[in-house]
Design an enzyme around this catalytic site. Sequence first.
Site, PDB file in Angstrom:
ATOM      1  N   GLU A 144      -6.170 -10.738  -0.850  1.00  7.12           N
ATOM      2  CA  GLU A 144      -6.995 -10.494   0.354  1.00  7.12           C
ATOM      3  C   GLU A 144      -8.476 -10.456  -0.025  1.00  7.12           C
ATOM      4  O   GLU A 144      -9.209  -9.564   0.373  1.00  7.12           O
ATOM      5  CB  GLU A 144      -6.592  -9.169   1.007  1.00  7.12           C
TER       6      GLU A 144
ATOM      7  N   GLU B 208       0.795  -1.239   0.000  1.00  6.51           N
ATOM      8  CA  GLU B 208       0.000   0.000   0.000  1.00  6.51           C
ATOM      9  C   GLU B 208       0.823   1.284   0.000  1.00  6.51           C
ATOM     10  O   GLU B 208       0.553   2.211   0.767  1.00  6.51           O
ATOM     11  CB  GLU B 208      -0.966  -0.029   1.193  1.00  6.51           C
TER      12      GLU B 208
HETATM   13  O1  9MR Z   1      -7.193  -7.990   8.774  1.00  4.14           O
HETATM   14  C1  9MR Z   1      -6.274  -7.120   9.393  1.00  4.14           C
HETATM   15  C2  9MR Z   1      -6.879  -6.580  10.688  1.00  4.14           C
HETATM   16  O2  9MR Z   1      -7.013  -7.631  11.621  1.00  4.14           O
HETATM   17  C3  9MR Z   1      -5.999  -5.475  11.254  1.00  4.14           C
HETATM   18  O3  9MR Z   1      -6.660  -4.884  12.368  1.00  4.14           O
HETATM   19  C4  9MR Z   1      -5.750  -4.428  10.192  1.00  4.14           C
HETATM   20  C5  9MR Z   1      -4.842  -3.326  10.706  1.00  4.14           C
HETATM   21  O4  9MR Z   1      -4.615  -2.362   9.743  1.00  4.14           O
HETATM   22  O5  9MR Z   1      -5.137  -5.038   9.053  1.00  4.14           O
HETATM   23  C6  9MR Z   1      -5.970  -5.971   8.453  1.00  4.14           C
HETATM   24  O6  9MR Z   1      -5.379  -6.481   7.289  1.00  4.14           O
HETATM   25  C7  9MR Z   1      -5.084  -5.538   6.270  1.00  4.14           C
HETATM   26  C8  9MR Z   1      -3.935  -6.073   5.471  1.00  4.14           C
HETATM   27  O7  9MR Z   1      -2.861  -6.339   6.316  1.00  4.14           O
HETATM   28  C9  9MR Z   1      -3.522  -5.108   4.377  1.00  4.14           C
HETATM   29  N1  9MR Z   1      -4.627  -4.748   3.537  1.00  4.14           N
HETATM   30  C10 9MR Z   1      -5.830  -4.301   4.218  1.00  4.14           C
HETATM   31  C11 9MR Z   1      -6.231  -5.355   5.259  1.00  4.14           C
HETATM   32  C12 9MR Z   1      -7.530  -4.963   5.884  1.00  4.14           C
HETATM   33  O8  9MR Z   1      -7.388  -3.755   6.588  1.00  4.14           O
END
Ligand code: 9MR
Length: 402
Positions: A285, A175
Site C-alpha cells: 500500500e 493489521e
Molecule cells: O483506502 C481505503 C479507504 O478508502 C477506506 O476508507 C479505509 C477504511 O478503513 O481503508 C483504506 O485502505 C486501508 C487498507 O484497506 C488497509 N491499510 C490501511 C489503508 C488506509 O487506511
Amino acid sequence: MAFSTTAKKASRGMLLPVIAISVLSFVQCASKHSVTTSATASNPDKGLKDYYKDYFPVGVAVSMASLHGPDSALIVKEFNSVTPENDMKMGPIHPSENVYNWKNADAIVDFAVSHHIKIRGHNLCWHNQEAAWMFKGSNGEPVTKELLLQRLKDHIFAVAGRYKGKIYAWDVVNEAVDDSDDTTQVYRKSNWYKICNGPDFIDSAFKYAHEADPNAKLYYNDYNSEHPVKREKIYKLLKKLIEDHAPIDGVGMQAHWKLNDPSPDELRKALDEVTSLGLKVQFTEMDITIRLPKPNPAPGTTPAVAGATPTPDQGYTPEVEVKQVAQYKMAFDIIRQYKKFITNVTFWNVSDRASWLDGRGGGIMGGAAAGVNTPRVVIKAYPLLFDENRQRKKAYIAVVNF
Ligand code: 9MR
C-alpha cells in the site's frame, strides 16, 4: 514452503551477487541513458511495470472509478498488478449472512483479467470495515468462537473460492498487531481476538484460504512494520504462524510512509528480519505523504482545540518535493537490492488527484475558504508518483532511473 535454516542461509548468501548485479546494471544503465535519456527524464513508451520487469510486478489500488476514463488508461500503461481498494473487504462484499455484493469486485477482476494484469486480493479478515453481523447471534448476543470461525471459513471459501485462479495473492489477515509501545501486547484486541480468546483466528484464516485456493500466495499485511516495537510484534506473530505450520508465504509491508520515515536502516532491518524467516515480502500500500504529524497540544489548551489547530501548509513546495524524491529513491534503491525476496510493490491509489490520505486529520478547509490571514490546514498529502494531472512527478523519475 520451506523455512529451514539452510534455505535461510542460502538465500542470504545470494544477497551479495544481487547487489553486485545491481551495481553492474546501474553502471550499464548509466552509460546507456547518457545516449538515450538522462536521470531527469523517463521514457514515455515505458511504464513502471516495464522498468521493473526484471524485479517484481508494480501495482496500484483501484476502485470502480479507476476502471473508466483517464485513470484506467494510466493503470494499463504503468501497472501490471491491481488491488481492490475497498471492494473485497468483508463489510462491503458480505454485508449480511446471505448477501454478497459481487458487482464491484467482479468488475475489477474482469478489468484486470482482460488487460492481463495480476490481482492481489484485499482482504479476508480485518477488524475494520468488518461485517458486523458476523459477531452477533440471532438474538444479538455475541457468537461463540466456533460459530465465528465457521462464518469466517464460509466467507473465505465464498470469496477466495469465487476468484480462485484469478487472484494470485491474498492479504489473508490485515493489521492484527497491537499499535501500543507495550511490548507484551502483541495482538490487537479486536472482535476477532476477543471472541476467539486469542490469536487462533489468524491461523484459521490462513488454513481456510489455503483450502479455498491452494495456489494463491498468502500474506499477513500490516503498517508501520519498520518501527522497532511494531516490527518485533509482527515478527512474533509470523514466527508463531510458522511454528504452527500455517500456510503463509509472506508479509505485506503496507509502506504508508513519511518524508523521513522509515530510515534506510529501519527499512533494511525490517526486510532482514522477515526474510530471515524464509518469507517473501510485498509492499502492498505504498505512498509517502508530505504531511507532518499534528503539532503537540499547546500548554493550557485542550487536545480537541489543539487537534484542530491548522498546520501551516505551503502545499507541494520545492523543498517538500526534494525530500519526497529522496525518500522514494532511498526506498527503491533498497527494495531493488532485496529483489530476490520482493514479489510485488503496490501503490495505494493512482495519482495525487485523489488519495485516501487527503483531508484526513485536517478538519478546517484551507485556501480562500479559510480567509486570507488564516493558515491553510494541510489537507492534501501528495503521496504518489503521479501529480494531480496524472503526470509523472520527479519522484517517478527517481524510481525508474537506476
Ligand atoms: O483506502 C481505503 C479507504 O478508502 C477506506 O476508507 C479505509 C477504511 O478503513 O481503508 C483504506 O485502505 C486501508 C487498507 O484497506 C488497509 N491499510 C490501511 C489503508 C488506509 O487506511
